[in-house]
Structures are given as C-alpha cells and as structure tokens.
Design a protein around this motif. Structure first.
Motif, short mmCIF file in Angstrom:
data_model
loop_
_atom_site.label_atom_id
_atom_site.label_comp_id
_atom_site.label_asym_id
_atom_site.label_seq_id
_atom_site.Cartn_x
_atom_site.Cartn_y
_atom_site.Cartn_z
N THR A 1 -3.90 -6.13 6.65
CA THR A 1 -4.10 -7.42 5.98
C THR A 1 -3.49 -7.40 4.58
N ALA A 2 -3.15 -8.57 4.10
CA ALA A 2 -2.70 -8.77 2.72
C ALA A 2 -3.30 -10.09 2.27
N THR A 3 -4.35 -10.00 1.46
CA THR A 3 -5.11 -11.20 1.08
C THR A 3 -5.35 -11.25 -0.42
N VAL A 4 -5.50 -12.47 -0.95
CA VAL A 4 -5.85 -12.66 -2.35
C VAL A 4 -7.32 -12.32 -2.53
N PRO A 5 -7.67 -11.41 -3.45
CA PRO A 5 -9.08 -11.04 -3.65
C PRO A 5 -9.94 -12.25 -4.01
N SER A 6 -11.18 -12.24 -3.57
CA SER A 6 -12.08 -13.36 -3.85
C SER A 6 -12.35 -13.52 -5.34
N SER A 7 -12.25 -12.42 -6.09
CA SER A 7 -12.52 -12.47 -7.53
C SER A 7 -11.32 -12.93 -8.34
N TRP A 8 -10.18 -13.14 -7.70
CA TRP A 8 -8.98 -13.48 -8.45
C TRP A 8 -9.07 -14.86 -9.11
N LEU B 1 -2.17 -14.88 -19.04
CA LEU B 1 -1.45 -14.57 -17.82
C LEU B 1 -0.27 -15.52 -17.65
N LEU B 2 0.86 -14.97 -17.27
CA LEU B 2 2.02 -15.80 -17.04
C LEU B 2 1.83 -16.65 -15.79
N PRO B 3 2.37 -17.86 -15.77
CA PRO B 3 2.27 -18.69 -14.56
C PRO B 3 2.86 -17.96 -13.36
N GLY B 4 2.19 -18.07 -12.25
CA GLY B 4 2.66 -17.40 -11.03
C GLY B 4 2.14 -15.98 -10.87
N THR B 5 1.26 -15.54 -11.78
CA THR B 5 0.68 -14.21 -11.65
C THR B 5 -0.44 -14.25 -10.63
N THR B 6 -0.41 -13.31 -9.70
CA THR B 6 -1.41 -13.28 -8.64
C THR B 6 -1.67 -11.84 -8.22
N ALA B 7 -2.55 -11.69 -7.25
CA ALA B 7 -2.90 -10.36 -6.75
C ALA B 7 -3.09 -10.43 -5.24
N HIS B 8 -2.70 -9.37 -4.57
CA HIS B 8 -2.93 -9.27 -3.13
C HIS B 8 -3.50 -7.89 -2.82
N THR B 9 -4.61 -7.89 -2.11
CA THR B 9 -5.20 -6.63 -1.67
C THR B 9 -4.64 -6.27 -0.29
N ILE B 10 -4.12 -5.07 -0.21
CA ILE B 10 -3.53 -4.56 1.02
C ILE B 10 -4.51 -3.61 1.70
N THR B 11 -4.73 -3.80 2.98
CA THR B 11 -5.48 -2.84 3.78
C THR B 11 -4.59 -2.38 4.92
N GLY B 12 -4.72 -1.13 5.29
CA GLY B 12 -3.89 -0.63 6.37
C GLY B 12 -4.16 0.84 6.64
N THR B 13 -3.25 1.46 7.36
CA THR B 13 -3.38 2.86 7.73
C THR B 13 -2.22 3.66 7.18
N ARG B 14 -2.56 4.70 6.43
CA ARG B 14 -1.55 5.62 5.91
C ARG B 14 -1.36 6.74 6.94
N HIS B 15 -0.12 6.89 7.38
CA HIS B 15 0.21 7.93 8.35
C HIS B 15 0.99 9.04 7.64
N ARG B 16 0.67 10.26 7.95
CA ARG B 16 1.45 11.40 7.47
C ARG B 16 1.80 12.28 8.65
N ALA B 17 2.99 12.82 8.64
CA ALA B 17 3.42 13.67 9.74
C ALA B 17 4.16 14.88 9.20
N GLY B 18 4.07 15.97 9.93
CA GLY B 18 4.78 17.18 9.56
C GLY B 18 5.07 18.00 10.80
N VAL B 19 5.71 19.11 10.61
CA VAL B 19 6.08 19.98 11.73
C VAL B 19 5.53 21.38 11.46
N TRP B 20 4.81 21.92 12.43
CA TRP B 20 4.31 23.28 12.33
C TRP B 20 4.79 24.06 13.56
N ASP B 21 5.60 25.09 13.29
CA ASP B 21 6.11 25.93 14.38
C ASP B 21 6.80 25.08 15.44
N GLY B 22 7.56 24.08 14.97
CA GLY B 22 8.32 23.23 15.86
C GLY B 22 7.53 22.16 16.56
#
Length: 234
Positions: free
Chosen positions: A158-165, A176-197
């Motif tokens: 999701t990418a949503t404007v926080p309720s407190s904004w 604040l300059l006109p057009g200043t906003t905020a978006h809260t991002i939620t998601g999954t961080r994936h990390r990958a590596g190789v061990w012994d092939g």
C-alpha cells in the motif's frame, strides 16, 4: 559445547550454514540505529528539521526463510520523474530498497540516485542523505554481504496518505511549500543470497513514510525526507 554427533545432530549441522546466512542477510543490512524524522522538521520549515535518534532498526515481524531461485542483479538506476505524489513515493521506496552487492556498486551509488531527486534547494539534502545511509548497509557490512552475493528488493502492498497528515498541514501551512505531502509505504522487504551455490531468501514486513513536495511548487515531485524504518507517520 556441541554434543557428540548423532544422525539428528548431523542434520542440524548441515542446516546451520543456511541459518547463518539468513542471520547475515537480516542483521548486517540493518544499521545499528536509524535517523528518524517526524512532522516537526517539516512543519518548522526547510533546513530546520532536527533528526531524532531512533531505536533498534529491525522492529518488524520475524523474517521468513525460504529457498528460492536467484533474482536478477539490480544496478543503480535513476528515479523516474513524475508529478503524481503516490507514484513518486512508490518509485522512491523501490529505489531505496533495491540493491545488489554483487554488481560492483557501493551503497553511495544507490543513495545518490535518490538524492538526485531530492530537495532542489539543498536544505533537506543532508538529512535525506542521513536517512538513506541508515536504510542501506554501511561499507563494512556491504563487504561482508558481498561474500554471499546478497541483494534486496521491495514489493509494495500500500501507499497511502497518513491520517495525521491533514493536521500536519494545518500546523505547518505557514512554512510548508505548496504541494508538500506524505505517503506511508507498507510492503515486504526481500533479501537473497547464495550459500554453497544454493539460493536462500528472507522476507520481512516493513513500513515507513516518504515526505515529498510536488506541484505547484515543482513541476515534478522531489523527495524531502524518510521516517525511521517501521516508524511511519500515523
């Protein structure tokens, strides 16, 4: 001290390297502390946002460890311009979380791509650079992760404007300059590596808020700051 080898202990020993790699991927990537930014700095005008020390960086749910095919390498690429605040926040999030230690690039190469679409005045640039440095491995961790060909990417839920904004805008309407906003991002961080092939990956839920200024101040959106990881604006 390890117990004498038994069939079950032997199997445990065989799986230990994979668990070690998962720990390396999860732990070394996360900096010891994060530089957090709340509404305070933005409300009080450009260049005056004080960064407050954060707590331990990894506050999300435990990582899930699975085997998976290797993913393509991710070289630093420019953040594509857009006047759409949500789309821009998504692009920044992907840029922040996408890197590959096996490409020969350094953390600063990835950081620079986001800084390039930062505050044109430069007032928020030092703070943004500090935020980004805490989202990526430091040089020493990067060197260790490179041994395992570690790479990372993000899938956004999701990418949503926080309720407190809305309240933040009311408090900071004079600075604040006109057009200043905020978006809260939620998601999954994936990390990958190789061990012994053999490829190994981890997956962990993350959340954070991207602060940005778009039209009418700038023709295309520019990123100001990021909150501490897993400490989004409510």
């Amino acid at each position: 001290m390890d117990e004498p080898a038994t069939p079950s202990a032997s199997r445990s020993g065989e799986s230990r390297p994979r668990r070690v790699l998962a720990v390396v991927i999860v732990a070394l990537v996360v900096a010891a502390g994060f530089i957090g930014v709340g509404v305070y700095g933005l409300v009080h005008g450009p260049g005056t946002g004080d960064a407050a020390p954060g707590g331990p960086g990894n506050t999300g749910s435990p990582a899930l460890i699975v085997t998976a095919p290797a993913t393509p390498g991710a070289s630093p690429v420019p953040v594509a311009s857009t006047g759409d605040p949500e789309q821009f926040a998504r692009r920044v999030a992907v840029a922040v979380f996408t890197w590959d230690t096996a490409t020969g690039y350094t953390p600063s190469d990835y950081i620079q791509q986001v800084v390039n679409v930062g505050d044109p005045s430069g007032n928020e640039t030092p703070g943004l650079a500090a935020d980004l440095a805490d989202y990526l491995p430091n040089t020493a961790a990067w060197a260790q992760l490179r041994q395992y060909e570690t790479r990372q990417w993000l899938t956004i839920d999701t990418a949503t404007v926080p309720s407190s904004w809305k309240q933040a805008l009311q408090q900071g309407q004079a600075t604040l300059l006109p057009g200043t906003t905020a978006h809260t991002i939620t998601g999954t961080r994936h990390r990958a590596g190789v061990w012994d092939g053999e490829p190994v990956t981890t997956a962990e839920q993350v959340s954070f808020t991207v602060f940005e200024t778009c039209q009418p101040t700038y023709p295309t959106c520019r990123v100001l700051r990021l909150t501490q990881l897993d400490k989004p604006l409510p």
